[in-house]
Write an enzyme that holds these catalytic residues in place. Structure first.
Site, mmCIF file in Angstrom:
data_model
loop_
_atom_site.group_PDB
_atom_site.id
_atom_site.type_symbol
_atom_site.label_atom_id
_atom_site.label_comp_id
_atom_site.label_asym_id
_atom_site.label_seq_id
_atom_site.Cartn_x
_atom_site.Cartn_y
_atom_site.Cartn_z
ATOM 1 N N ARG A 34 3.928 6.914 3.172
ATOM 2 C CA ARG A 34 3.188 8.067 3.663
ATOM 3 C C ARG A 34 2.286 7.638 4.813
ATOM 4 N NH1 ARG A 34 -2.071 7.912 2.523
ATOM 5 N NH2 ARG A 34 -2.833 6.767 0.696
ATOM 6 N N CYS A 48 -3.896 0.446 14.280
ATOM 7 C CA CYS A 48 -4.699 0.799 13.112
ATOM 8 C C CYS A 48 -5.828 -0.223 12.910
ATOM 9 C CB CYS A 48 -3.834 0.858 11.862
ATOM 10 S SG CYS A 48 -4.738 1.370 10.375
ATOM 11 N N CYS A 81 1.498 2.947 9.438
ATOM 12 C CA CYS A 81 0.385 3.055 10.387
ATOM 13 C C CYS A 81 0.887 2.961 11.819
ATOM 14 C CB CYS A 81 -0.631 1.924 10.163
ATOM 15 S SG CYS A 81 -1.322 1.818 8.512
ATOM 16 N N CYS A 95 -0.851 6.935 7.174
ATOM 17 C CA CYS A 95 -2.212 6.423 6.991
ATOM 18 C C CYS A 95 -3.226 7.505 7.358
ATOM 19 C CB CYS A 95 -2.412 5.187 7.874
ATOM 20 S SG CYS A 95 -4.094 4.522 7.866
ATOM 21 N N ASP A 128 16.527 9.129 50.864
ATOM 22 C CA ASP A 128 15.485 10.130 51.007
ATOM 23 C C ASP A 128 14.584 9.764 52.190
ATOM 24 O OD1 ASP A 128 13.891 12.393 49.375
ATOM 25 O OD2 ASP A 128 12.463 10.943 50.172
ATOM 26 N N ARG A 144 -7.323 -4.006 8.133
ATOM 27 C CA ARG A 144 -7.011 -5.430 8.166
ATOM 28 C C ARG A 144 -5.510 -5.647 8.353
ATOM 29 N NH1 ARG A 144 -8.579 -8.741 2.906
ATOM 30 N NH2 ARG A 144 -6.813 -7.526 2.139
ATOM 31 N N THR A 149 0.808 -1.221 0.000
ATOM 32 C CA THR A 149 0.000 0.000 0.000
ATOM 33 C C THR A 149 0.841 1.270 0.000
ATOM 34 O OG1 THR A 149 -0.130 0.076 2.428
ATOM 35 C CG2 THR A 149 -1.848 -1.173 1.257
ATOM 36 N N CYS A 177 -5.698 5.931 10.519
ATOM 37 C CA CYS A 177 -5.288 5.822 11.923
ATOM 38 C C CYS A 177 -4.461 7.009 12.403
ATOM 39 C CB CYS A 177 -4.514 4.521 12.149
ATOM 40 S SG CYS A 177 -2.846 4.491 11.443
#
Length: 492
Positions: free
Chosen positions: A61, A36, A32, A63, A438, A39, A28, A66
């Site tokens: 690039r 996301c 993501c 998504c 402390d 699928r 694709t 998401c």
């Protein structure tokens, strides 16, 4: 995490890992966040990246479904004390925007070429790409959360020109700035207001105890705090700023909202980064709580306050002064001394909402000996540290590691292991500090360890999250008890 651990996380759509790594899908060309809802891709088509910048440099690039840029950052930059972790803390503080790659490299003690090679090997992207990813994330936040003009968004996010802004947003999101704004249907501020109001993403759960921690230490005129809000003035590179953070436990999603009352737009990325550090918003609370609840001494406290955060610092030099003022005295006594000392500070040009002053600069502190009370050695130590910071002899900040911080601070008179550990916790976000000497920590152990546990006294079983164990012990020590008759010391 190895490949298959990450793959199982994306298959389960586990929100805990959002921002900790990014999933790029070859078929694709999109990257993501792990949660996301699309699928789950085939494992053979997946590449994981440490940063969104690395995914973008590899040709992917973001998504649109998401929005992988709209997530908390990774806690790794505090957990890691190597060059990559230190560099990312400085990049998130805007050092590349202010000083360029050469300035970042000089702060870390490397040449620009060496640093580029280290970051590319460790994180998959060089400092320029990492800084550009941060600018894109800031710009997207401003576009969808405010009605600022596009040109103002560009310069507020750190871009040098509107053209560079447009090209970067199109390359990263495959959308123009105007398209991003329209797609998000942003909330429009009320007419006539000049404040910026932004949502601060974080990982659930979130315990608001960090607000109480800050509230009892506020300096009137500089800070104001309640159990669900905190506001203050702050000096940044290009001018004074004023902000407020509010937590709404009753609203859906339990939002944290940042309202910026005044800021030079060029300082906005640094302000956002420092606010996130102050409230520890990039922490992974489920991982931390899982480790802490394995210690029977801490399990009840973790159950009562899941998601307890470790307060950071918006100004490293100020934090050192606060730590030195808080040595071996109660929180109330330290606050009283700091209120007196704050008179040395200047009026703020960003005054409003009852906040009209700035915390004193080191130079102002060095001249404020008449405002200090207490043992002569403590006064001399504080004045010496202020003079060293004012002259540049003492230089430390978010880019240090713990050994480097120790090397810088230990030679100072009046500074010991406790002070260094406390500064490491709050300035560096170092997660594995245990302040064994402390007084409040010791009281917290007594409050929680009812059965005389045979576990280690330094809580090493909870490593690498002992700083958060310390926060739970402080919380236990601060709770009212019928047997508590002496004010607690420590915990400045």
């Amino acid at each position: 995490m190895d490949f298959w651990q990450r793959y199982r996380a994306i298959d389960a759509r586990d929100t805990r890992f959002d921002g900790q790594f990014y999933t790029a899908v070859r078929t694709t060309g999109i990257y993501c966040r792990p949660s996301c809802p699309a699928r789950t891709p085939k494992a053979s088509n997946v590449t994981f990246y440490e940063t969104s910048a690395a995914a973008h440099d590899a040709g992917y690039r973001a998504c649109k479904r998401c929005l992988p840029e709209a997530v908390p950052g990774t806690p790794a930059w505090n957990l890691r004390q190597d060059v990559a972790g230190r560099a990312m803390r400085l990049i998130n503080d805007g050092v590349v925007n202010r000083e360029g790659v050469e300035g970042l490299a000089a702060r870390l003690g490397y040449s620009a070429r060496q640093l580029n090679r280290i970051l590319t090997h460790e994180l998959g992207a060089g400092p320029l790409s990492l800084a550009r990813a941060g600018r894109a994330q800031t710009a997207r936040t401003l576009l969808v959360s405010t009605s600022m003009k596009l040109g103002d968004v560009a310069f507020a996010a750190g871009f040098s020109s509107v053209r560079q802004f447009n090209e970067t947003m199109l390359a990263v999101f495959a959308m123009t700035p105007g398209e991003l704004r329209l797609a998000a249907r942003p909330h429009r501020p009320a007419r006539g207001t000049t404040a910026l109001t932004l949502a601060l993403p974080y990982r659930q759960p979130f315990d608001p105890g960090v607000f109480s921690f800050l509230a009892v230490r506020t300096i009137p005129g500089i800070e104001a705090g309640t159990e669900a809000s905190y506001a203050r003035t702050l000096r940044l590179q290009h001018g004074d700023a004023r902000f407020r953070v509010d937590y709404d436990d009753g609203a859906p999603g339990r939002p944290l909202t940042l309202t910026v009352g005044a800021v030079d737009l060029r300082d906005l990325p640094a302000l956002l980064g420092r606010v996130r550090r102050l409230f520890d918003l990039d922490a992974d609370p489920e991982a931390i709580d899982d480790a802490l609840r394995g210690d029977p001494r801490l399990a009840p406290s973790v159950a009562a306050a899941p998601g307890l955060r470790m307060p950071g610092a918006v100004d490293p030099q100020e934090l050192l002064v606060r730590a030195m003022m808080g040595q071996q005295v109660t929180v109330a006594a330290a606050r009283t001394a700091l209120i007196r000392l704050s008179a040395a500070g200047s009026p703020s040009t960003a005054a409003g909402d009852g906040l009209e002053r700035l915390f004193p600069t080191p130079a102002q502190l060095a001249e404020a000996g008449h405002l200090l009370a207490g043992p002569r050695r403590r006064i001399d130590a504080l004045l010496h540290a202020a003079s060293a910071m004012a002259s540049g002899e003492l230089d430390f900040g978010y880019g240090n590691d713990v050994p480097g911080l120790e090397a810088a601070l230990l030679p100072l008179p009046g500074v010991g292991a406790w002070t260094i550990g406390y500064v490491a916790m709050r300035v560096l976000g170092a997660p594995d500090i245990f302040l064994a000497n402390d007084a409040a920590v010791r009281n917290g152990i007594r409050a929680l360890d009812h059965g005389g546990s045979a576990l280690s006294p330094d809580f090493r079983e909870t490593s690498p999250w002992r700083s958060y164990a310390t926060m739970h012990l402080w919380r236990a020590a601060a709770r009212p008890s019928p047997t508590t008759t002496v004010p607690l010391k420590g915990m400045p």
